[in-house]
Scaffold this motif. Sequence first.
Motif, PDB file in Angstrom:
ATOM      1  N   TYR A 402      47.433  39.431  41.558  1.00 57.06           N
ATOM      2  CA  TYR A 402      46.130  38.028  41.389  1.00 57.06           C
ATOM      3  C   TYR A 402      44.996  37.577  41.224  1.00 57.06           C
ATOM      4  O   TYR A 402      44.284  36.692  40.189  1.00 57.06           O
ATOM      5  N   LEU A 403      44.452  38.232  42.260  1.00 54.49           N
ATOM      6  CA  LEU A 403      43.137  37.770  42.138  1.00 54.49           C
ATOM      7  C   LEU A 403      42.373  38.606  41.086  1.00 54.49           C
ATOM      8  O   LEU A 403      41.005  38.059  40.808  1.00 54.49           O
ATOM      9  N   CYS A 404      42.844  40.155  40.565  1.00 57.39           N
ATOM     10  CA  CYS A 404      42.195  40.543  39.365  1.00 57.39           C
ATOM     11  C   CYS A 404      42.249  39.863  38.461  1.00 57.39           C
ATOM     12  O   CYS A 404      41.562  40.367  37.632  1.00 57.39           O
ATOM     13  N   SER A 405      43.378  39.685  38.179  1.00 64.04           N
ATOM     14  CA  SER A 405      43.566  39.201  36.494  1.00 64.04           C
ATOM     15  C   SER A 405      42.852  37.832  36.369  1.00 64.04           C
ATOM     16  O   SER A 405      42.802  37.502  35.471  1.00 64.04           O
ATOM     17  N   ILE A 406      43.375  36.441  37.696  1.00 62.09           N
ATOM     18  CA  ILE A 406      43.677  35.453  37.208  1.00 62.09           C
ATOM     19  C   ILE A 406      41.893  35.051  38.114  1.00 62.09           C
ATOM     20  O   ILE A 406      41.073  34.357  37.597  1.00 62.09           O
ATOM     21  N   SER A 407      41.589  35.220  39.536  1.00 63.28           N
ATOM     22  CA  SER A 407      40.856  34.983  40.387  1.00 63.28           C
ATOM     23  C   SER A 407      39.771  35.388  39.545  1.00 63.28           C
ATOM     24  O   SER A 407      38.278  34.683  39.572  1.00 63.28           O
ATOM     25  N   TRP A 408      39.691  36.402  39.236  1.00 62.33           N
ATOM     26  CA  TRP A 408      38.098  37.720  38.597  1.00 62.33           C
ATOM     27  C   TRP A 408      38.390  37.446  37.552  1.00 62.33           C
ATOM     28  O   TRP A 408      37.637  37.817  37.048  1.00 62.33           O
ATOM     29  N   GLN A 409      39.036  36.823  36.637  1.00 66.30           N
ATOM     30  CA  GLN A 409      39.145  36.917  35.043  1.00 66.30           C
ATOM     31  C   GLN A 409      39.470  37.990  35.059  1.00 66.30           C
ATOM     32  O   GLN A 409      38.341  37.797  33.760  1.00 66.30           O
ATOM     33  N   LEU A 410      39.470  39.138  35.861  1.00 70.25           N
ATOM     34  CA  LEU A 410      39.667  40.488  34.465  1.00 70.25           C
ATOM     35  C   LEU A 410      40.928  40.951  33.249  1.00 70.25           C
ATOM     36  O   LEU A 410      40.802  41.849  32.594  1.00 70.25           O
ATOM     37  N   GLY A 411      41.951  39.655  33.945  1.00 70.72           N
ATOM     38  CA  GLY A 411      42.766  39.360  32.860  1.00 70.72           C
ATOM     39  C   GLY A 411      44.208  41.134  33.117  1.00 70.72           C
ATOM     40  O   GLY A 411      44.008  41.474  34.288  1.00 70.72           O
ATOM     41  N   ILE A 412      44.486  40.810  31.785  1.00 74.44           N
ATOM     42  CA  ILE A 412      45.708  41.914  31.442  1.00 74.44           C
ATOM     43  C   ILE A 412      45.035  43.119  32.350  1.00 74.44           C
ATOM     44  O   ILE A 412      45.226  44.564  32.784  1.00 74.44           O
ATOM     45  N   ILE A 413      43.839  43.975  31.795  1.00 70.90           N
ATOM     46  CA  ILE A 413      43.455  44.762  32.622  1.00 70.90           C
ATOM     47  C   ILE A 413      43.057  45.017  33.351  1.00 70.90           C
ATOM     48  O   ILE A 413      43.340  46.521  34.185  1.00 70.90           O
ATOM     49  N   GLY A 414      42.969  43.702  34.306  1.00 67.08           N
ATOM     50  CA  GLY A 414      42.496  44.520  35.602  1.00 67.08           C
ATOM     51  C   GLY A 414      43.923  44.506  36.453  1.00 67.08           C
ATOM     52  O   GLY A 414      43.406  44.988  37.444  1.00 67.08           O
ATOM     53  N   ALA A 415      45.135  43.343  36.094  1.00 67.63           N
ATOM     54  CA  ALA A 415      46.230  43.777  37.011  1.00 67.63           C
ATOM     55  C   ALA A 415      46.839  44.987  36.579  1.00 67.63           C
ATOM     56  O   ALA A 415      47.170  45.227  37.601  1.00 67.63           O
ATOM     57  N   TRP A 416      46.201  45.541  35.301  1.00 67.58           N
ATOM     58  CA  TRP A 416      47.180  47.095  35.073  1.00 67.58           C
ATOM     59  C   TRP A 416      46.538  47.943  36.058  1.00 67.58           C
ATOM     60  O   TRP A 416      47.128  49.184  36.277  1.00 67.58           O
ATOM     61  N   ALA A 417      45.035  47.665  35.877  1.00 70.68           N
ATOM     62  CA  ALA A 417      43.812  49.263  37.586  1.00 70.68           C
ATOM     63  C   ALA A 417      44.636  48.588  38.521  1.00 70.68           C
ATOM     64  O   ALA A 417      44.815  49.615  39.321  1.00 70.68           O
ATOM     65  N   CYS A 418      45.345  47.814  38.955  1.00 75.36           N
ATOM     66  CA  CYS A 418      46.263  47.566  40.037  1.00 75.36           C
ATOM     67  C   CYS A 418      47.285  48.433  40.117  1.00 75.36           C
ATOM     68  O   CYS A 418      47.357  48.606  41.447  1.00 75.36           O
ATOM     69  N   PHE A 419      47.605  48.024  38.606  1.00 71.34           N
ATOM     70  CA  PHE A 419      49.377  48.966  38.850  1.00 71.34           C
ATOM     71  C   PHE A 419      48.718  50.557  38.895  1.00 71.34           C
ATOM     72  O   PHE A 419      49.471  51.115  39.945  1.00 71.34           O
ATOM     73  N   ALA A 420      47.673  50.884  38.470  1.00 71.40           N
ATOM     74  CA  ALA A 420      47.059  52.256  39.008  1.00 71.40           C
ATOM     75  C   ALA A 420      46.649  52.318  40.010  1.00 71.40           C
ATOM     76  O   ALA A 420      47.611  53.845  40.915  1.00 71.40           O
ATOM     77  N   LEU A 421      46.366  51.688  40.487  1.00 75.67           N
ATOM     78  CA  LEU A 421      45.662  51.952  42.268  1.00 75.67           C
ATOM     79  C   LEU A 421      46.926  52.505  42.787  1.00 75.67           C
ATOM     80  O   LEU A 421      46.784  53.591  43.468  1.00 75.67           O
ATOM     81  N   ASP A 422      48.002  51.539  43.152  1.00 70.91           N
ATOM     82  CA  ASP A 422      49.087  51.453  43.905  1.00 70.91           C
ATOM     83  C   ASP A 422      49.667  52.616  43.085  1.00 70.91           C
ATOM     84  O   ASP A 422      50.307  52.973  43.900  1.00 70.91           O
ATOM     85  N   GLU A 423      49.758  53.155  42.241  1.00 76.68           N
ATOM     86  CA  GLU A 423      50.650  54.493  42.395  1.00 76.68           C
ATOM     87  C   GLU A 423      49.776  55.946  42.740  1.00 76.68           C
ATOM     88  O   GLU A 423      49.866  56.439  42.975  1.00 76.68           O
ATOM     89  N   VAL A 424      48.597  55.513  42.448  1.00 77.79           N
ATOM     90  CA  VAL A 424      48.110  56.247  42.845  1.00 77.79           C
ATOM     91  C   VAL A 424      47.853  56.643  44.355  1.00 77.79           C
ATOM     92  O   VAL A 424      47.959  58.037  44.768  1.00 77.79           O
TER      93      VAL A 424
END
Length: 445
Positions: A402-424
């Motif tokens: 939520y922070l990356c995609s909405i609050s920090w306005q990084l959009g879908i790319i920011g959300a996807w980077a969070c998914f990646a970090l979680d998996e790593v």
Amino acid sequence: MPQASVNKLKLFSLAWPILIEQLTSGIVVMADIYFLSLLGEEAAATAGLLMPYLWIGFFVLPMLSTGGTAAASQYYGANKLDKVVPVFMTNVVLLGLAGLAFSLFTYLNFDNIALWLNFPVQMQTYAEEYLAIMAFTFGFFGLRCAYGSILAAKAMTNWNMLASLLTNVMNIFLNATFFFGWFGLEPMGLKGIALGTVLSYAFACVVVMLIVHIKAQVSFEFTWAILPRMRAVIKPLMKIAIPSAAEPANYTLQQIVVAGILASLGVLAVSSYTFVLRFLFISMAVSWSLAAAGQIIMAHHMGARKLDEVDATYNRCIKLAMLFAFANMSLFAWCYQPLISLFSDDPQVAFYAKWLLIICIVMEPFRAINIVAGMGLKAVGDGRFAATVGVAFIWGVVPIIYLCSISWQLGIIGAWACFALDEVIRGLINHWRWKTYRWHNMGIT
């Protein structure tokens, strides 16, 4: 299963039927959506929006059944054959009750689920009609999973594949029959599609039961004497089954929450997210197939206390899954333009998809580690650790998304980077746990 047969278990001979079963598992859903699309876009969209709810059953029940596979495989490896049939019977009871409970809940709430998921008013009628019949699927599906786990424990994954293919053929045939009114029947529209799906899973359940009892020659004992033996294996079975089901159940619920967050990013961003998810299916199916086949072999060797063989199987699964995921996503990222053009000609969608696929080159190999390590730990009796880590990160990453995609306005790319970090991070933690070799002193035998 004699020890000589255990020693002959081969990773690829077990994995390829599981892979075919995985690749064809989505055909039932695709067939339903296709026939619903003939009723109009709203009907098809309703089925699509219901998928996160339906996957609670379609995803969690198979994972719950792996507890029976791993437990029976360990007993086979330990040559404790007197415990195998009680495990099979206990797993059938467990999965049958779990499937029946989800069916009952869905049927009792078919007119409320669309409201809970905040469906538009015009889609709620479709959802109610569809769920009122689809609710009966999960009782059959639970038994299908339980009997499928018996075939997996006996290394007969090719018969599970055959049953899956027959289910798909039967579903398409019945959907068309009820929808168009073949053979003199009255066309049933949406209700016919749901009924066709229910009957196809009932057919699959009967087919797998016949394979188990006739081809695999597994005989259940229906005497009072079996009850103490079933009670004796409940604890070791649940030790594997509960952690196996906890993570996918929470992941499915998380996806419902995340979908609500991403919906606010706009149509183009969500479209790119949806399209890229389709490309992940192949590498995830390969990783799951290797992990499931490896789990059978590792559990057999764990029961026989061949710990070096367990570790060697794990390492081989990890290397193959990571290599395929890296090569597969690199190819998709390189060829993103023609691939995305199959779904959309919008340049903004292509831009988003390109960066999501580039991130996938890193994310998917670590997801492969996560899948293999998670299932490996469950196979050797250390499933509680993998499940605890999984559930903690599954929900811990939601506010960061939520922070990356909405609050920090990084959009879908920011959300996807969070998914990646979680998996790593999860992949590294689970792999580290395996390499501590604490599981040497675990296992149910």
